[in-house]
Design a protein around this motif. Structure first.
Motif, PDB file in Angstrom:
ATOM      1  N   VAL A 421       0.276   0.230 -12.531  1.00 27.99           N
ATOM      2  CA  VAL A 421       0.275   1.604 -12.009  1.00 27.99           C
ATOM      3  C   VAL A 421       0.103   1.581 -10.490  1.00 27.99           C
ATOM      4  O   VAL A 421       0.867   2.219  -9.749  1.00 27.99           O
ATOM      5  N   VAL A 422      -0.880   0.803 -10.009  1.00 30.31           N
ATOM      6  CA  VAL A 422      -1.141   0.756  -8.557  1.00 30.31           C
ATOM      7  C   VAL A 422       0.087   0.199  -7.837  1.00 30.31           C
ATOM      8  O   VAL A 422       0.530   0.737  -6.814  1.00 30.31           O
ATOM      9  N   THR A 423       0.665  -0.878  -8.373  1.00 25.87           N
ATOM     10  CA  THR A 423       1.852  -1.482  -7.756  1.00 25.87           C
ATOM     11  C   THR A 423       2.983  -0.463  -7.685  1.00 25.87           C
ATOM     12  O   THR A 423       3.669  -0.336  -6.675  1.00 25.87           O
ATOM     13  N   ASN A 424       3.143   0.270  -8.775  1.00 26.95           N
ATOM     14  CA  ASN A 424       4.212   1.269  -8.805  1.00 26.95           C
ATOM     15  C   ASN A 424       4.022   2.345  -7.739  1.00 26.95           C
ATOM     16  O   ASN A 424       4.965   2.711  -7.030  1.00 26.95           O
ATOM     17  N   LEU A 425       2.781   2.825  -7.588  1.00 24.68           N
ATOM     18  CA  LEU A 425       2.535   3.869  -6.583  1.00 24.68           C
ATOM     19  C   LEU A 425       2.759   3.327  -5.174  1.00 24.68           C
ATOM     20  O   LEU A 425       3.333   4.006  -4.315  1.00 24.68           O
ATOM     21  N   LEU A 426       2.309   2.088  -4.958  1.00 23.66           N
ATOM     22  CA  LEU A 426       2.495   1.493  -3.621  1.00 23.66           C
ATOM     23  C   LEU A 426       3.978   1.256  -3.335  1.00 23.66           C
ATOM     24  O   LEU A 426       4.458   1.512  -2.229  1.00 23.66           O
ATOM     25  N   THR A 427       4.704   0.751  -4.319  1.00 21.94           N
ATOM     26  CA  THR A 427       6.141   0.482  -4.135  1.00 21.94           C
ATOM     27  C   THR A 427       6.885   1.778  -3.798  1.00 21.94           C
ATOM     28  O   THR A 427       7.713   1.809  -2.895  1.00 21.94           O
ATOM     29  N   ASN A 428       6.544   2.855  -4.545  1.00 25.67           N
ATOM     30  CA  ASN A 428       7.177   4.148  -4.243  1.00 25.67           C
ATOM     31  C   ASN A 428       6.823   4.612  -2.840  1.00 25.67           C
ATOM     32  O   ASN A 428       7.674   5.121  -2.114  1.00 25.67           O
ATOM     33  N   ALA A 429       5.528   4.452  -2.474  1.00 25.18           N
ATOM     34  CA  ALA A 429       5.075   4.920  -1.153  1.00 25.18           C
ATOM     35  C   ALA A 429       5.891   4.253  -0.047  1.00 25.18           C
ATOM     36  O   ALA A 429       6.294   4.900   0.925  1.00 25.18           O
ATOM     37  N   ILE A 430       6.168   2.964  -0.228  1.00 29.79           N
ATOM     38  CA  ILE A 430       6.946   2.242   0.786  1.00 29.79           C
ATOM     39  C   ILE A 430       8.412   2.655   0.728  1.00 29.79           C
ATOM     40  O   ILE A 430       9.039   2.939   1.741  1.00 29.79           O
ATOM     41  N   LYS A 431       8.930   2.711  -0.522  1.00 34.36           N
ATOM     42  CA  LYS A 431      10.350   3.032  -0.706  1.00 34.36           C
ATOM     43  C   LYS A 431      10.697   4.406  -0.127  1.00 34.36           C
ATOM     44  O   LYS A 431      11.723   4.572   0.524  1.00 34.36           O
ATOM     45  N   TYR A 432       9.820   5.376  -0.347  1.00 33.44           N
ATOM     46  CA  TYR A 432      10.150   6.739   0.080  1.00 33.44           C
ATOM     47  C   TYR A 432       9.581   7.096   1.454  1.00 33.44           C
ATOM     48  O   TYR A 432       9.459   8.276   1.785  1.00 33.44           O
ATOM     49  N   SER A 433       9.191   6.064   2.253  1.00 36.12           N
ATOM     50  CA  SER A 433       8.786   6.361   3.638  1.00 36.12           C
ATOM     51  C   SER A 433       9.424   5.331   4.571  1.00 36.12           C
ATOM     52  O   SER A 433       8.725   4.596   5.268  1.00 36.12           O
ATOM     53  N   PRO A 434      10.773   5.300   4.616  1.00 35.56           N
ATOM     54  CA  PRO A 434      11.451   4.244   5.377  1.00 35.56           C
ATOM     55  C   PRO A 434      11.173   4.299   6.877  1.00 35.56           C
ATOM     56  O   PRO A 434      11.287   3.283   7.565  1.00 35.56           O
ATOM     57  N   LYS A 435      10.779   5.475   7.383  1.00 34.31           N
ATOM     58  CA  LYS A 435      10.575   5.560   8.836  1.00 34.31           C
ATOM     59  C   LYS A 435       9.106   5.394   9.217  1.00 34.31           C
ATOM     60  O   LYS A 435       8.774   5.375  10.406  1.00 34.31           O
ATOM     61  N   ALA A 436       8.206   5.263   8.234  1.00 35.88           N
ATOM     62  CA  ALA A 436       6.777   5.133   8.547  1.00 35.88           C
ATOM     63  C   ALA A 436       6.401   3.658   8.626  1.00 35.88           C
ATOM     64  O   ALA A 436       7.167   2.786   8.212  1.00 35.88           O
ATOM     65  N   ASP A 437       5.197   3.400   9.170  1.00 39.83           N
ATOM     66  CA  ASP A 437       4.796   1.996   9.254  1.00 39.83           C
ATOM     67  C   ASP A 437       3.450   1.744   8.594  1.00 39.83           C
ATOM     68  O   ASP A 437       2.843   0.698   8.752  1.00 39.83           O
TER      69      ASP A 437
END
Ligand code: ADP
Length: 538
Positions: A421-437
């Motif tokens: 679950v945690v991995t999934n949330l983190l992966t989405n967070a990265i995937k859907y914020s391509p311009k953030a760092d």
């Protein structure tokens, strides 16, 4: 001049004859003294059948009615009365106004039969619509509707459904007498409908137009019968009128509703025809809805079966592919072939992605089949988060994942699934914020639960999608999301895992600003480190 003498105590002749209501005048002996043309139309009799004869002689059933009692009261010197009655032998509803005359009474009858029929038909339609909407088992609902029609609007009601281009099935038949219902069913078995017949049910099915026979005559019966035996049979039912209304779906008949009056002696009117057509339209809609629902259920089942079979079949070759790639990678490394090693490394990473996707699909099938088993052991969420962050951090050269806070108590659960679950949330967070760092992950606890929250500063989600985001295969489909690959199952699986732990998932998001996905896991009754182990149930 006899006429003038006779009318001396009654109302002016021309006015009475022009009344649209029936006018009956009785003398002291309850004999008809005067009737107008409207009255004769009401009772279907000629003047000579009434004048000089007593009411109860002409209409024996009248003596037991409320209107007769009222006539007697007025005759005995009572005030005028207004009585609503139904006179069964004539199928007549009327409002009778009874006025005293010096040597008798006058009865003005206002015919409200059509109005009553309309009221009854409307309330029947309302009742039938409720029944039709009550279940998706259309065979059962149609039987209930047929029952409802009898005896309120017809003596017989039948529903036929086309089961093929050349076959029709009698799905429901209703009559007040169960013996007659059995008889009708047996008869249909013995003598199936000939779909090429030029009139009746076959014609309604062919043309999609109602067949309406307000009056069934002997000539019609003779013309319709195939042979002597059938002639006898039709005669024995005693049809008096028939309506056959097709059940239309996209202008094609899928069956028909047949209404028959027989022993009641009533005749259908145009109002009954429109009621039957309205009922048929609603029934057809109910059938179509039920059929579409079954078809969509079946399609979903097929899809789920396919996903289960496909993901299972894909698993084995991908596992061997992984093993061989690793062997090749090691060999290339030993031989010092740096370029090949790097390429094989990338291949390996892609195989890992494939493995994860197959794993998600397998999880979907497990959840649907109720086969997702979870361990129930004490889990340290700090460690679970730490490992997930480490794993996901390796996949992103741009984002820095920062952990804030911690928990002090263990939760009971499945360590690996919670990590997923945690991995999934983190992966989405990265995937859907391509311009953030950066991505933040927070941990904290209160009296009852441990909380984990992942915040990103990416594309966010429109308010209207938030409620559906945890549904299976749901993906936001606005142009912003189009560029991101995915199947729309990660959040569904995460939600299921958290739900099965007795926890809840949440999402806060502002379009264009970012999202915060989180979950809370209850600690259970025991404080401190729980010692229970075993499987977590549903
Ligand atoms: P997938 O990402 O494979 O499409 P998920 O079930 O993980 O499937 O997510 C469902 C949908 O929710 C995604 O398609 C995306 O539109 C939206 N979504 C999930 N996480 C985020 C996020 N952090 N920011 C914006 N949208 C998100």
């Amino acid at each position: 001049m006899t006429n003038t003498a006779q009318h001396s105590t009654s109302m002016p002749g021309d006015f009475i004859d022009q009344l649209s209501d029936g006018y009956f005048e009785l003398d002291r002996d309850f004999r008809y003294r005067r009737v107008n043309p409207a009255a004769l139309r009401l009772v279907h009799l000629a003047e000579r059948d009434l004048l000089g004869r007593q009411v109860t002689e002409v209409f024996p059933e009248v003596s037991a009615t409320e209107v007769h009692a009222a006539v007697m009261r007025v005759m005995a010197g009572g005030e005028p009365e207004h009585v609503e009655t139904y006179y069964a032998p004539l199928h007549l509803w009327g409002i009778n106004s009874i006025y005293p005359l010096p040597d008798g009474v006058a009865i003005v009858s206002h015919d409200i039969t059509e109005q009553k029929r309309l009221e009854r038909n409307l309330s029947f339609l309302a009742e039938a619509s409720k029944v039709l909407a009550s279940s998706l088992d259309y065979q059962r609902t149609l039987r209930a509707v047929a029952k409802l029609a009898v005896p309120h609007i017809a003596d017989w009601c039948a529903v036929d459904i086309l089961t093929g281009p050349r076959s029709v099935e009698l799905l429901a038949v209703a009559h007040v007498d169960p013996k007659k219902v059995r008889w009708a069913k047996e008869l249909r078995k013995r003598e199936p409908v000939k779909l090429d017949a030029p009139s009746g049910l076959p014609n309604a099915l062919r043309t999609g137009k109602s067949e309406f026979y307000p009056e069934i005559t002997e000539a019609m019966i003779v013309a319709a019968a195939r042979d002597e035996r059938q002639l006898e049979l039709i005669r024995s039912i005693g049809f008096s009128s028939v309506i056959i209304a097709p059940l239309l779906v996209r202008r094609k008949a899928i069956g028909a509703l047949t209404l028959v009056t027989a022993e009641s002696g009533r005749h259908f009117t145009a109002a009954d025809l429109s009621t039957a057509e309205e009922l048929a339209a609603r029934a057809a809609l109910a059938i179509e809805n039920a059929r579409l629902f079954t078809a969509s259920q079946r399609a979903v089942e097929l899809r789920d079966d396919f996903i289960a079979a496909a993901s299972h079949e894909l698993k084995t070759p991908v596992t061997s592919l992984k093993v061989y790639t690793q062997v090749l990678e090691r060999q290339a490394l030993r031989r010092g072939e740096t370029q090949t090693t790097a390429q094989l490394g990338k291949m390996n990473a892609q195989i890992d992605r494939l493995t994860l996707l197959i794993g998600d699909l397998l999880d979907i099938s497990k959840i649907e089949g109720g086969k997702l088993t979870l361990e129930a052991r004490p889990v340290d969420l700090n460690a679970v988060v730490g490992e997930a962050v480490e794993g996901v951090q390796l996949t992103t050269p741009v984002h820095r994942i920062a952990v804030e806070g911690s928990t002090t108590r263990f939760v009971i659960g499945d360590r690996e699934r919670l990590g997923q679950v945690v991995t999934n949330l983190l992966t989405n967070a990265i995937k859907y914020s391509p311009k953030a760092d950066r991505v933040l992950i927070r941990l904290w606890e209160d009296e009852r639960a441990a909380h984990v929250e992942v915040e990103d500063f990416g594309i966010g989600i429109d308010h209207e999608h938030v409620d559906q985001i945890f549904e299976r295969f749901y993906r936001v489909s606005s142009p912003d999301e189009k560029t991101f690959p995915g199947l729309g199952i990660g959040l569904y699986i995460s939600h299921e895992i958290v739900r099965r732990h007795g926890g809840t998932m949440s999402v806060k998001s502002v379009k264009g600003r970012g999202s915060t996905f989180g979950f809370a896991l209850p600690f259970g009754e025991r404080k401190g480190l729980p010692s229970t182990t075993g499987a977590i149930g549903d």
